[in-house]
Scaffold this motif. Structure first.
Motif, PDB file in Angstrom:
ATOM      1  N   LYS A 122      24.095 -22.521 -27.443  1.00 50.80           N
ATOM      2  CA  LYS A 122      25.112 -23.333 -28.116  1.00 50.80           C
ATOM      3  C   LYS A 122      26.000 -24.111 -27.138  1.00 50.80           C
ATOM      4  O   LYS A 122      26.253 -25.296 -27.325  1.00 50.80           O
ATOM      5  CB  LYS A 122      25.981 -22.436 -28.998  1.00 50.80           C
ATOM      6  CG  LYS A 122      27.041 -23.168 -29.763  1.00 50.80           C
ATOM      7  CD  LYS A 122      27.898 -22.216 -30.559  1.00 50.80           C
ATOM      8  CE  LYS A 122      29.116 -22.928 -31.094  1.00 50.80           C
ATOM      9  NZ  LYS A 122      30.163 -22.021 -31.478  1.00 50.80           N
ATOM     10  N   ASP A 123      26.482 -23.431 -26.092  1.00 54.83           N
ATOM     11  CA  ASP A 123      27.451 -24.047 -25.184  1.00 54.83           C
ATOM     12  C   ASP A 123      26.960 -24.128 -23.751  1.00 54.83           C
ATOM     13  O   ASP A 123      27.738 -24.406 -22.840  1.00 54.83           O
ATOM     14  CB  ASP A 123      28.762 -23.240 -25.185  1.00 54.83           C
ATOM     15  CG  ASP A 123      29.489 -23.339 -26.509  1.00 54.83           C
ATOM     16  OD1 ASP A 123      29.421 -24.404 -27.139  1.00 54.83           O
ATOM     17  OD2 ASP A 123      30.114 -22.338 -26.907  1.00 54.83           O
ATOM     18  N   GLY A 124      25.680 -23.866 -23.532  1.00 55.92           N
ATOM     19  CA  GLY A 124      25.174 -23.801 -22.170  1.00 55.92           C
ATOM     20  C   GLY A 124      24.397 -25.029 -21.754  1.00 55.92           C
ATOM     21  O   GLY A 124      24.299 -26.020 -22.465  1.00 55.92           O
ATOM     22  N   SER A 125      23.830 -24.907 -20.579  1.00 59.78           N
ATOM     23  CA  SER A 125      23.063 -25.995 -19.997  1.00 59.78           C
ATOM     24  C   SER A 125      21.904 -25.409 -19.204  1.00 59.78           C
ATOM     25  O   SER A 125      22.008 -24.321 -18.645  1.00 59.78           O
ATOM     26  CB  SER A 125      23.971 -26.808 -19.068  1.00 59.78           C
ATOM     27  OG  SER A 125      23.276 -27.868 -18.469  1.00 59.78           O
TER      28      SER A 125
ATOM     29  N   THR B 265      22.851 -21.787 -17.561  1.00 55.98           N
ATOM     30  CA  THR B 265      24.220 -21.329 -17.403  1.00 55.98           C
ATOM     31  C   THR B 265      24.979 -21.463 -18.715  1.00 55.98           C
ATOM     32  O   THR B 265      24.671 -22.331 -19.530  1.00 55.98           O
ATOM     33  CB  THR B 265      24.965 -22.105 -16.302  1.00 55.98           C
ATOM     34  OG1 THR B 265      26.274 -21.547 -16.160  1.00 55.98           O
ATOM     35  CG2 THR B 265      25.079 -23.583 -16.636  1.00 55.98           C
ATOM     36  N   LEU B 266      25.958 -20.588 -18.868  1.00 56.46           N
ATOM     37  CA  LEU B 266      26.911 -20.687 -19.974  1.00 56.46           C
ATOM     38  C   LEU B 266      28.295 -21.044 -19.422  1.00 56.46           C
ATOM     39  O   LEU B 266      29.304 -20.891 -20.092  1.00 56.46           O
ATOM     40  CB  LEU B 266      26.964 -19.376 -20.763  1.00 56.46           C
ATOM     41  CG  LEU B 266      25.636 -19.000 -21.422  1.00 56.46           C
ATOM     42  CD1 LEU B 266      25.738 -17.639 -22.101  1.00 56.46           C
ATOM     43  CD2 LEU B 266      25.183 -20.061 -22.403  1.00 56.46           C
ATOM     44  N   PHE B 267      28.338 -21.496 -18.165  1.00 54.84           N
ATOM     45  CA  PHE B 267      29.566 -21.921 -17.486  1.00 54.84           C
ATOM     46  C   PHE B 267      30.598 -20.797 -17.421  1.00 54.84           C
ATOM     47  O   PHE B 267      31.801 -21.037 -17.496  1.00 54.84           O
ATOM     48  CB  PHE B 267      30.173 -23.157 -18.165  1.00 54.84           C
ATOM     49  CG  PHE B 267      29.239 -24.317 -18.192  1.00 54.84           C
ATOM     50  CD1 PHE B 267      29.063 -25.117 -17.079  1.00 54.84           C
ATOM     51  CD2 PHE B 267      28.510 -24.618 -19.339  1.00 54.84           C
ATOM     52  CE1 PHE B 267      28.184 -26.194 -17.093  1.00 54.84           C
ATOM     53  CE2 PHE B 267      27.637 -25.696 -19.368  1.00 54.84           C
ATOM     54  CZ  PHE B 267      27.477 -26.481 -18.245  1.00 54.84           C
TER      55      PHE B 267
ATOM     56  N   GLU C 235      19.604 -16.523  -7.385  1.00 51.75           N
ATOM     57  CA  GLU C 235      20.454 -16.473  -8.565  1.00 51.75           C
ATOM     58  C   GLU C 235      21.514 -17.556  -8.443  1.00 51.75           C
ATOM     59  O   GLU C 235      21.908 -17.916  -7.332  1.00 51.75           O
ATOM     60  CB  GLU C 235      21.180 -15.129  -8.671  1.00 51.75           C
ATOM     61  CG  GLU C 235      20.294 -13.922  -8.829  1.00 51.75           C
ATOM     62  CD  GLU C 235      21.138 -12.664  -8.814  1.00 51.75           C
ATOM     63  OE1 GLU C 235      21.508 -12.190  -9.901  1.00 51.75           O
ATOM     64  OE2 GLU C 235      21.454 -12.197  -7.698  1.00 51.75           O
ATOM     65  N   THR C 236      21.978 -18.030  -9.587  1.00 52.74           N
ATOM     66  CA  THR C 236      22.997 -19.080  -9.608  1.00 52.74           C
ATOM     67  C   THR C 236      24.041 -18.764 -10.666  1.00 52.74           C
ATOM     68  O   THR C 236      23.716 -18.289 -11.748  1.00 52.74           O
ATOM     69  CB  THR C 236      22.354 -20.448  -9.894  1.00 52.74           C
ATOM     70  OG1 THR C 236      21.474 -20.761  -8.817  1.00 52.74           O
ATOM     71  CG2 THR C 236      23.379 -21.546 -10.019  1.00 52.74           C
ATOM     72  N   ALA C 237      25.309 -19.052 -10.325  1.00 49.82           N
ATOM     73  CA  ALA C 237      26.426 -18.933 -11.260  1.00 49.82           C
ATOM     74  C   ALA C 237      27.156 -20.264 -11.300  1.00 49.82           C
ATOM     75  O   ALA C 237      27.345 -20.903 -10.261  1.00 49.82           O
ATOM     76  CB  ALA C 237      27.383 -17.823 -10.814  1.00 49.82           C
TER      77      ALA C 237
END
Length: 160
Positions: A61-64, A82-84, A98-100
């Motif tokens: 819904k809100d991620g990318s 990501t969901l930011f 891994e990425t944040a």
């Protein structure tokens, strides 16, 4: 005389109290608009390297989801979602990575990359005012957290 002092003292006391209260008030950080999460959607070409293309698309819904592709070698493509929220998630196509991602403001995000559990890079990704250019500042970090290099890459939104 006392009334005059009171008339001067009372407003000063009210102003001091209001300023002190405001300083200690805890407010939630402003949440970026939905546009801050979606403005990057589309295809972005590296301005100096045609074999480095970023594609941003909706995730949940809100991620990318970001996919980095190489038109000359599609087998080297990689991606992450990501969901930011600053939570590290695996990078598909890069074992041990891994990425944040966190929203900084309406135009900027911070991307933190790990390899084998150790942060090795921070990227500040800034979208131009016209939403047609992304400037990435890549900050390389050694295992002790020392900055070892900074590079810059510009991406241009692909015209449809």
């Amino acid at each position: 005389m006392r009334a005059t002092n009171f008339r001067v003292f009372l407003p000063a006391l009210v102003i001091a109290f209001a300023a002190t209260s405001a300083a200690f008030a805890q407010t939630a950080p402003a949440q970026p608009s939905p546009a801050a999460r979606t403005a990057r959607f589309g295809v972005w070409d590296n301005s100096t390297n045609p074999n480095n293309v970023m594609t941003y698309e909706l995730y949940e819904k809100d991620g990318s989801k970001l996919t980095v592709s190489n038109p000359s070698n599609p087998a080297s493509d990689w991606s992450y979602v990501t969901l930011f929220d600053g939570v590290f998630r695996p990078v598909t196509g890069q074992p041990g990575a891994e990425t944040a991602v966190e929203l900084i403001n309406e135009k900027s995000i911070r991307i933190t990359n790990k390899r084998n559990g150790v942060v090795n890079q921070v990227v500040i990704n800034t979208l131009s005012d016209d939403n047609n250019t992304i400037s990435n500042e890549y900050i390389k970090i050694d295992k002790d957290g020392k900055i070892t290099g900074v590079t810059h890459v510009t991406y241009n939104r692909r015209k449809k």
